[in-house]
Design a protein around this motif. Structure first.
Motif, PDB file in Angstrom:
ATOM      1  N   ARG A   1      28.752  43.742  42.091  1.00 30.04           N
ATOM      2  CA  ARG A   1      29.472  42.489  41.858  1.00 30.04           C
ATOM      3  C   ARG A   1      29.486  41.654  43.137  1.00 30.04           C
ATOM      4  N   GLN A   2      28.799  40.527  43.097  1.00 32.09           N
ATOM      5  CA  GLN A   2      28.707  39.672  44.277  1.00 32.09           C
ATOM      6  C   GLN A   2      29.880  38.707  44.349  1.00 32.09           C
ATOM      7  N   TYR A   3      30.381  38.501  45.579  1.00 30.62           N
ATOM      8  CA  TYR A   3      31.439  37.529  45.853  1.00 30.62           C
ATOM      9  C   TYR A   3      30.895  36.461  46.792  1.00 30.62           C
ATOM     10  N   ALA A   4      31.608  35.345  46.842  1.00 35.13           N
ATOM     11  CA  ALA A   4      31.116  34.193  47.607  1.00 35.13           C
ATOM     12  C   ALA A   4      31.203  34.411  49.109  1.00 35.13           C
ATOM     13  N   THR A   5      32.236  35.135  49.557  1.00 41.61           N
ATOM     14  CA  THR A   5      32.435  35.319  50.992  1.00 41.61           C
ATOM     15  C   THR A   5      32.850  36.752  51.304  1.00 41.61           C
ATOM     16  N   ALA A   6      32.621  37.156  52.544  1.00 43.04           N
ATOM     17  CA  ALA A   6      33.056  38.471  53.000  1.00 43.04           C
ATOM     18  C   ALA A   6      34.576  38.596  52.963  1.00 43.04           C
ATOM     19  N   ALA A   7      35.267  37.485  53.230  1.00 43.35           N
ATOM     20  CA  ALA A   7      36.732  37.501  53.207  1.00 43.35           C
ATOM     21  C   ALA A   7      37.263  37.849  51.819  1.00 43.35           C
ATOM     22  N   GLU A   8      36.586  37.379  50.780  1.00 35.51           N
ATOM     23  CA  GLU A   8      37.008  37.724  49.417  1.00 35.51           C
ATOM     24  C   GLU A   8      36.871  39.215  49.169  1.00 35.51           C
ATOM     25  N   VAL A   9      35.798  39.811  49.644  1.00 38.91           N
ATOM     26  CA  VAL A   9      35.598  41.252  49.476  1.00 38.91           C
ATOM     27  C   VAL A   9      36.694  42.017  50.209  1.00 38.91           C
ATOM     28  N   GLU A  10      36.992  41.600  51.421  1.00 41.58           N
ATOM     29  CA  GLU A  10      38.002  42.295  52.221  1.00 41.58           C
ATOM     30  C   GLU A  10      39.389  42.188  51.604  1.00 41.58           C
ATOM     31  N   ALA A  11      39.650  41.130  50.863  1.00 36.62           N
ATOM     32  CA  ALA A  11      40.978  40.902  50.288  1.00 36.62           C
ATOM     33  C   ALA A  11      41.169  41.571  48.930  1.00 36.62           C
ATOM     34  N   LEU A  12      40.151  42.187  48.375  1.00 38.25           N
ATOM     35  CA  LEU A  12      40.241  42.763  47.036  1.00 38.25           C
ATOM     36  C   LEU A  12      41.271  43.889  46.972  1.00 38.25           C
ATOM     37  N   ASP A  13      42.023  43.917  45.873  1.00 30.82           N
ATOM     38  CA  ASP A  13      42.889  45.050  45.575  1.00 30.82           C
ATOM     39  C   ASP A  13      42.065  46.127  44.881  1.00 30.82           C
ATOM     40  N   VAL A  14      42.476  47.376  45.042  1.00 31.79           N
ATOM     41  CA  VAL A  14      41.783  48.473  44.376  1.00 31.79           C
ATOM     42  C   VAL A  14      42.040  48.388  42.873  1.00 31.79           C
ATOM     43  N   PRO A  15      40.993  48.305  42.052  1.00 29.94           N
ATOM     44  CA  PRO A  15      41.206  48.252  40.602  1.00 29.94           C
ATOM     45  C   PRO A  15      41.594  49.621  40.053  1.00 29.94           C
ATOM     46  N   GLY A  16      42.085  49.632  38.842  1.00 30.28           N
ATOM     47  CA  GLY A  16      42.425  50.891  38.195  1.00 30.28           C
ATOM     48  C   GLY A  16      41.187  51.613  37.698  1.00 30.28           C
ATOM     49  N   PRO A  17      41.374  52.781  37.047  1.00 31.35           N
ATOM     50  CA  PRO A  17      40.233  53.538  36.514  1.00 31.35           C
ATOM     51  C   PRO A  17      39.400  52.681  35.570  1.00 31.35           C
ATOM     52  N   GLY A  18      38.102  52.875  35.636  1.00 32.69           N
ATOM     53  CA  GLY A  18      37.192  52.096  34.790  1.00 32.69           C
ATOM     54  C   GLY A  18      35.785  52.147  35.341  1.00 32.69           C
ATOM     55  N   GLU A  19      35.153  50.990  35.461  1.00 35.63           N
ATOM     56  CA  GLU A  19      33.770  50.926  35.932  1.00 35.63           C
ATOM     57  C   GLU A  19      33.676  51.234  37.426  1.00 35.63           C
ATOM     58  N   TRP A  20      32.520  51.777  37.817  1.00 32.45           N
ATOM     59  CA  TRP A  20      32.225  52.020  39.237  1.00 32.45           C
ATOM     60  C   TRP A  20      31.702  50.693  39.797  1.00 32.45           C
ATOM     61  N   ILE A  21      32.481  50.065  40.673  1.00 38.07           N
ATOM     62  CA  ILE A  21      32.180  48.707  41.149  1.00 38.07           C
ATOM     63  C   ILE A  21      31.809  48.712  42.626  1.00 38.07           C
ATOM     64  N   TYR A  22      30.681  48.085  42.945  1.00 39.60           N
ATOM     65  CA  TYR A  22      30.268  47.853  44.330  1.00 39.60           C
ATOM     66  C   TYR A  22      30.404  46.361  44.583  1.00 39.60           C
TER      67      TYR A  22
END
Length: 214
Positions: free
Chosen positions: A118-139
């Motif tokens: 899953r691509q995000y627009a900026t590195a800051a968005e990736v760093e700010a992500l909360d851990v999702p609950g059980p489900g898909e394996w997301i990179y």
């Protein structure tokens, strides 16, 4: 308790970060898959490697809940520890080499388990992500410097075994490199570093620093 080593794989430039890996050098002490799975569950690492033949590089890889035919960071760690030219996994023969401070493996993207890239627009968005609950394996990833091939990434296994975020994930880096078709310098998690490079005929190299923890 069965004897095992603990490695830290894909360390940052200062030797910190990386993902802990359990390695049972004498795999013969636990020949049964059920016993290996139980030990991997007790140890609680993202993956645990059982070495069945150190000279030939035959290894067997487990998460806390399942056996894997191939996984990136366990192969990089095992290649460094055993210092062999190749590893034998259920998925296939994994090339291995040492180059200065980096341990490298050569594998194929189709060996990697499915991952949502899953691509995000900026590195800051990736760093700010909360851990999702059980489900898909997301990179989750974003370019830090596209021209230089620098990527910021985080990995969320989506499992219910207590591992909410994977600090360094070679298989996902393999898949991302296959998709983008170029060499990458990935900073994942809190500061782990993974290097990748496409090779001829569909092979991809993945490399990083390895340290013996205990």
């Amino acid at each position: 308790m069965t004897d095992y080593d603990v490695l830290r794989v894909f360390c940052g430039p200062n030797g910190g970060y990386g993902n802990e890996l359990g390695v049972v050098r004498e795999g013969s002490v636990l020949p049964e898959r059920a016993d290996r799975q139980e030990l991997a569950r007790k140890l609680g690492f993202s993956e645990t490697v059982f070495v069945d033949d150190p000279e030939r590089g035959v290894i067997d890889i487990y998460t806390p809940t399942l056996r894997l035919p191939f996984a990136g960071y366990p192969c990089v760690g095992a290649a460094w520890l055993l210092d062999v030219p190749e590893l034998v996994t259920p998925a296939g023969i994994v090339g291995a080499r040492q180059d200065g401070e980096f341990s490298w493996i050569e594998a194929r993207a189709e060996w990697a388990p499915p991952r949502v890239l899953r691509q995000y627009a900026t590195a800051a968005e990736v760093e700010a992500l909360d851990v999702p609950g059980p489900g898909e394996w997301i990179y989750a990833w974003a370019w830090e410097d596209e021209a230089a091939g620098r990527v910021r990434a985080r990995a969320f296994p989506g499992r219910d075994d207590g591992i909410e975020e994977d600090e360094a994930t070679g298989a996902a880096a393999l898949l991302l490199t296959h998709r983008l078709g170029r060499a990458l310098n990935i900073i994942q998690g809190r500061g782990s570093q993974l290097l990748t490079a496409p090779q001829p005929h569909g092979w991809i190299e993945v490399g990083g620093r390895v340290r013996l923890e205990r």
